[in-house]
Design an enzyme around this catalytic site. Structure first.
Site, PDB file in Angstrom:
ATOM      1  N   ARG A 207      -0.270  -8.805  13.438  1.00 47.50           N
ATOM      2  CA  ARG A 207      -0.893  -7.806  12.554  1.00 47.50           C
ATOM      3  C   ARG A 207      -1.762  -8.482  11.495  1.00 47.50           C
ATOM      4  NH1 ARG A 207       3.950  -4.477  10.610  1.00 47.50           N
ATOM      5  NH2 ARG A 207       2.434  -3.181   9.550  1.00 47.50           N
TER       6      ARG A 207
ATOM      7  N   ARG B  72      11.204  -5.824   4.962  1.00 47.78           N
ATOM      8  CA  ARG B  72      10.859  -4.424   4.685  1.00 47.78           C
ATOM      9  C   ARG B  72      11.729  -3.451   5.488  1.00 47.78           C
ATOM     10  NH1 ARG B  72       4.780  -2.275   4.828  1.00 47.78           N
ATOM     11  NH2 ARG B  72       4.795  -2.715   7.048  1.00 47.78           N
TER      12      ARG B  72
ATOM     13  N   LYS C  81       0.836  -1.214   0.000  1.00 49.09           N
ATOM     14  CA  LYS C  81       0.000   0.000   0.000  1.00 49.09           C
ATOM     15  C   LYS C  81       0.865   1.257   0.000  1.00 49.09           C
ATOM     16  CE  LYS C  81      -2.511  -0.900   3.738  1.00 49.09           C
ATOM     17  NZ  LYS C  81      -1.966  -2.199   4.175  1.00 49.09           N
TER      18      LYS C  81
ATOM     19  N   ARG D 268      11.141  -1.165  10.839  1.00 50.49           N
ATOM     20  CA  ARG D 268      10.127  -0.760  11.806  1.00 50.49           C
ATOM     21  C   ARG D 268      10.052  -1.754  12.962  1.00 50.49           C
ATOM     22  NH1 ARG D 268       4.770   0.458   8.391  1.00 50.49           N
ATOM     23  NH2 ARG D 268       3.936  -0.674  10.151  1.00 50.49           N
TER      24      ARG D 268
ATOM     25  N   ARG E  99      -9.811   0.993   9.157  1.00 51.75           N
ATOM     26  CA  ARG E  99      -9.304  -0.346   9.452  1.00 51.75           C
ATOM     27  C   ARG E  99     -10.279  -1.174  10.271  1.00 51.75           C
ATOM     28  NH1 ARG E  99      -3.384   0.692   9.001  1.00 51.75           N
ATOM     29  NH2 ARG E  99      -2.199  -1.156   9.510  1.00 51.75           N
TER      30      ARG E  99
HETATM   31  P1  AMP Z   1       0.628   0.787   9.107  1.00 53.09           P
HETATM   32  O1  AMP Z   1       1.857   1.596   8.859  1.00 53.09           O
HETATM   33  O2  AMP Z   1      -0.543   1.248   8.284  1.00 53.09           O
HETATM   34  O3  AMP Z   1       0.862  -0.694   8.985  1.00 53.09           O
HETATM   35  O4  AMP Z   1       0.210   1.054  10.635  1.00 53.09           O
HETATM   36  C1  AMP Z   1       1.085   0.737  11.696  1.00 53.09           C
HETATM   37  C2  AMP Z   1       0.294   0.633  12.994  1.00 53.09           C
HETATM   38  O5  AMP Z   1      -0.342   1.898  13.275  1.00 53.09           O
HETATM   39  C3  AMP Z   1      -0.830  -0.383  12.997  1.00 53.09           C
HETATM   40  O6  AMP Z   1      -0.378  -1.701  13.259  1.00 53.09           O
HETATM   41  C4  AMP Z   1      -1.717   0.165  14.099  1.00 53.09           C
HETATM   42  O7  AMP Z   1      -1.163  -0.086  15.385  1.00 53.09           O
HETATM   43  C5  AMP Z   1      -1.612   1.684  13.862  1.00 53.09           C
HETATM   44  N1  AMP Z   1      -2.667   2.140  12.916  1.00 53.09           N
HETATM   45  C6  AMP Z   1      -2.484   2.662  11.679  1.00 53.09           C
HETATM   46  N2  AMP Z   1      -3.662   2.969  11.109  1.00 53.09           N
HETATM   47  C7  AMP Z   1      -4.618   2.630  12.007  1.00 53.09           C
HETATM   48  C8  AMP Z   1      -6.039   2.692  12.006  1.00 53.09           C
HETATM   49  N3  AMP Z   1      -6.734   3.149  10.955  1.00 53.09           N
HETATM   50  N4  AMP Z   1      -6.686   2.260  13.120  1.00 53.09           N
HETATM   51  C9  AMP Z   1      -6.016   1.822  14.200  1.00 53.09           C
HETATM   52  N5  AMP Z   1      -4.691   1.710  14.259  1.00 53.09           N
HETATM   53  C10 AMP Z   1      -3.977   2.118  13.174  1.00 53.09           C
END
Ligand code: AMP
Length: 214
Positions: A171, A127, A13, A160, A88
């Site tokens: 996740r 990654r 994404k 990360r 999400r």
């Molecule tokens: P990402 O970079 O999109 O994989 O997001 C990393 C982390 O941020 C996720 O595993 C969640 O802990 C938090 N996060 C990001 N977007 C959301 C969302 N829309 N709702 C809740 N937690 C989020």
């Protein structure tokens, strides 16, 4: 043009979002990036979010929704936006729909990038990402020209904290239980496009542009 990118962790994404935002001149809004920035700066939101992020859990809905609503009313979103990682949960999607309706906006398209789980695991553990500008890399498929240094801005390329095997597995579980029901949610709304995310970056991007149809 108001777009949402949906898909499991590691589906690409972030990478596709950079290209989409550039092509359509809309801001790329990644809730994960916003949370990580807050964690890095040690803000109260960052402190709260970190507790969940480190375990691969979702940050509570209300915190996330407020953050997105505040972001979407900023000037650079007047001609549209690309949301990456939001909504999400079904609750977030419902609140987001209410926000759009209240502001006379519509969702142009939800782009669901789908990739098989075994491919995803490899992608995520390999990654890396630039700490400064967020550009994504992969140790074998897409390394930076100089190890540890971002090609674009010279920032530090790092792994990360939530890309370790244990957190990645959680996740996925969270994605399946809480986020994947959104596919049916947007199916019902009739504005979702399914993209096969297993191919080369250019092929996936071409399929996305085709689905957007503009
Ligand atoms: P990402 O970079 O999109 O994989 O997001 C990393 C982390 O941020 C996720 O595993 C969640 O802990 C938090 N996060 C990001 N977007 C959301 C969302 N829309 N709702 C809740 N937690 C989020």
């Amino acid at each position: 043009m108001n777009l949402v990118l949906l898909g499991p962790p590691g589906a690409g994404k972030g990478t596709q979002a950079t290209s989409i935002a550039e092509k359509y001149h809309i801001p790329h809004i990644s809730t994960g990036d916003i949370f990580r920035k807050n964690v890095k700066e040690g803000t109260p939101l960052g402190k709260k979010a970190k507790e969940y992020m480190d375990k691969g859990e979702l940050v509570p809905d209300d915190l996330t929704i407020d953050l997105v609503n505040d972001r979407l009313v900023q000037d650079d979103c007047k001609n549209g936006f690309l949301l990456d990682g939001f909504p999400r949960t079904e609750y977030q999607a419902e609140k987001f729909d209410a926000f759009l309706a209240k502001n006379g906006m519509e969702l142009t398209k939800v782009i669901d990038i789908d990739v098989a789980e075994d491919i995803l695991l490899d992608r995520m553990i390999g990654r890396r990402v630039c700490r400064a500008c967020g550009k994504p890399y992969h140790v074998t498929n897409m390394p930076p020209k100089v190890e540890g240094v971002c090609d674009v801005c010279g920032g530090e390329v790092y792994q990360r904290a939530d890309d370790t095997e244990e957190t990645v597995k959680n996740r996925f579980k969270v994605y399946k239980e809480q986020t994947s029901p959104l596919i049916a949610y947007y199916e019902k709304a009739g504005n979702i496009a399914h993209i096969d995310g297993a191919g080369a970056l250019d092929t996936v991007f071409a399929a996305i542009v085709d689905a957007i149809g503009a």
